[in-house]
Design an enzyme around this catalytic site. Structure first.
Site, PDB file in Angstrom:
ATOM      1  CG  HIS A 470      -1.823   3.255   3.833  1.00  0.00           C
ATOM      2  ND1 HIS A 470      -1.681   4.099   2.756  1.00  0.00           N
ATOM      3  CD2 HIS A 470      -1.626   1.999   3.348  1.00  0.00           C
ATOM      4  CE1 HIS A 470      -1.413   3.382   1.677  1.00  0.00           C
ATOM      5  NE2 HIS A 470      -1.384   2.105   2.012  1.00  0.00           N
ATOM      6  CB  ALA A 471      -4.122   1.291  10.541  1.00  0.00           C
TER       7      ALA A 471
END
Ligand code: FAD
Length: 538
Positions: A470-471
């Protein structure tokens, strides 16, 4: 070559923008993507993502820096490099997040980003195939589906959670403000037997339009400026350097790693970082690549009996049967997402809303990035802290666009994040001990009974945990010195340049990031159209 809008990156956000902006036949759009076409069949078979995480051409092959948070391990950091970007290789989970996530964005001063403001964009994106409900859209472009199959191991997990007093919610995307601990079935970006990536849903119909040009296998080097105005995008393809001029705007949608990297390669960033990398400063903007956030997960697995799991279904004759079901009916384990059910629970006394997301699969895995199923039947749960306080970075290291930037989410750097991880793992133990599951549990295989104290649990998480992919937040939206874009997603201090993707989140949403990224792009497209109308009227 010239276009009205040049979009960098054909990922979740870039595909939405390419579609929405070319709805007007008078608008010319060029979409530039480093990867190629999404022809690999493993992209389209939902469970195929398990085999793509280290794919040589479909991912960038990034590694995060070795960090104390991961006991010095440099963990793989997969990002999609293909039409559809990470939406073509992701785990298909479609969960929007808590309404409070977006209200928080608005409280930080980002006008128009509260839950009531963003809900219409979630709805207009969505083509929901489940039971009609106001919270969902049914006439949008992104096909989303409920979990039609509900394996007994997951039913047992949900029953065990209810035994602990956790509320079962039939729709995980319908969590009103103030919802407490809850559990429910994941929803998916899937239509029938196929993955609904941003490329398959948004880009495919737009490809037919003569006002959209897609350039694949093109690595963007930098954005070029005249004074403070972004004028073109420079890229290389087949060994040649070329460029496209943007008559109206350049939109960077290269994701939370690619977007800050391209800004920095263009001389937009912290002067100290740029100088160290040998890049001339075009525009000083200290926040580029800072505030980087991600979720971090450490899995707990148990060997089970008298419960069917994917470990048996995924091998031999049973797997042949799954293949047959998939081909003939479009059902079975090949249509499953990375997790099938998820719980939101509060483990920190100071939190106002649930603070740990636990995702579950009716399977257990051998160690390693590519998930190979265990030999014995097993189930797995994994907690992540929804709102990590640790902040990392994505920083350019050299002027060569082929060189990976330094990526470091600095997992578990903050004490609160460590306590949340320990609390999440302890919650899983309580869940596995609840009657509906306890009768099936043979033993805890990971981390195992020898890991008991807080220090041992934390050390286990550091040694075995991984990214939840989930950058986000590396070009944060806001009004302060570390923000990169304003609430119209325009880069501070520059003209005709926006960033629109997961990197603009001011704080990572509490659950998965694909749905909010699509929403951001839907909203960004509406902003661009409005700005163009205002300019014409002026
Ligand atoms: C393995 C994996 C599993 C995930 N699972 C889930 C899940 O189940 N549910 C969920 O909600 N989220 C999931 N996510 C996260 C979600 O997919 C992302 O948050 C979302 O796709 C981000 O969209 P984006 O547009 O910001 O970036 P991306 O979709 O990554 O798009 C960026 C695009 O830009 C291109 N690009 C980058 N740099 C350049 C350059 N220099 N030149 C040209 N092109 C460039 C890339 O190739 C890519 O196509 C997962 C992500 C991964 C990687």
């Amino acid at each position: 070559m010239e276009a009205d809008y040049v979009i960098v990156g054909a990922g979740s956000a870039g595909c939405v923008l390419a579609n929405r902006l070319t709805e007007d036949p008078n608008v010319r759009v060029v979409l530039i993507e480093a990867g190629g076409r999404d022809w690999n069949p493993l992209i389209h078979i939902p469970v195929g993502f398990m085999k793509l995480l280290d794919h040589k051409t479909l991912t960038w092959g990034f590694k995060a820096e070795a960090d104390p948070g991961t006991n010095g391990r440099a963990i793989p950091y997969p990002r999609g490099r293909v039409l559809g970007g990470s939406s073509s290789i992701n785990g298909l989970i479609y969960i929007r997040g808590q309404p409070e996530d977006f209200d928080h964005w608005a409280q930080l001063g980002n006008r128009g980003w509260g839950w009531d403001d963003v809900l219409p964009f979630f709805r207009s994106a969505e083509r929901w195939t489940g039971d009609v409900a106001d919270i969902h859209g049914t006439t949008g472009i992104l096909t989303t589906s409920p979990m039609r199959e509900q394996p007994e191991a997951c039913r047992a997990i949900i029953e065990a959670a209810q035994e602990l007093g956790i509320e079962y919610r039939p729709d995980v995307n319908n969590l009103p403000h103030g919802t407490g601990d809850s559990i429910g079935w994941c929803q998916q970006t899937r239509g029938g037997r196929r993955r609904a990536s941003a490329a398959a849903t948004y880009l495919r119909p737009a490809k037919k339009r003569s006002n959209l040009r897609i350039i694949t296998h093109a690595l963007v080097h930098h954005v070029a400026f005249k004074g403070k105005r972004a004028t073109s995008v420079v890229y290389s393809r087949d060994g040649r350097v070329e460029w496209v001029d943007a008559a109206r705007e350049v939109i960077i949608s290269a994701g939370a790693v690619g977007s800050p990297h391209i800004l920095q390669l263009s001389g937009v960033g912290d002067p100290e970082v740029l100088q160290k990398a040998g890049i001339a400063v075009q525009h000083a903007l200290s926040g580029v690549g800072r505030n980087f956030q991600d979720h971090y997960i450490a899995r707990m697995s148990c060997v089970v009996r008298d419960l069917e799991t994917l470990n048996e279904r995924g091998r031999g004759l049973s797997f042949a049967n799954e293949l047959r079901r998939y081909v003939t009916q479009g059902t079975g384990m090949l249509t499953y997402s990375a997790s099938l059910c998820a719980a939101s629970v509060k483990v920190l006394p100071e939190s106002a809303t649930p603070d740990v997301q636990c995702v579950f699969a009716p399977a257990s895995y051998k160690p390693g990035l590519i998930r190979r199923l265990d030999d014995r039947p097993g189930i797995t749960g994994g907690p992540w802290q929804m709102r990590p306080l640790s902040r990392g970075y994505v920083l350019v290291r050299t002027p060569d666009p082929h060189d990976q930037p330094a990526i470091n989410p600095r997992y578990l750097a903050e004490d609160t994040d460590q306590r949340a991880m320990i609390g999440g793992l302890r919650f899983l133990r309580r869940l596995f001990a609840a009657p509906a599951l306890a009768r099936h549990i043979v033993e805890e295989s990971m981390p195992g009974p020898s890991v008991q104290s807080d220090d041992e649990l934390l050390n286990y998480a550091r040694q075995n945990g991984s990214t939840v992919y989930h950058a986000s937040c590396s070009c944060m939206m806001g009004r302060h010195t570390m923000s990169v874009v304003d609430d119209e997603l325009r880069v501070h201090g520059l003209d005709a340049l926006r960033v629109i993707d997961a990197s603009v989140m001011p704080a990572v949403t509490s659950t998965n990031t694909n749905a909010p990224t699509i929403m951001i792009a839907e909203k960004g497209a509406a902003m661009i159209k409005r700005a163009a109308r205002q300019q014409m009227a002026a």
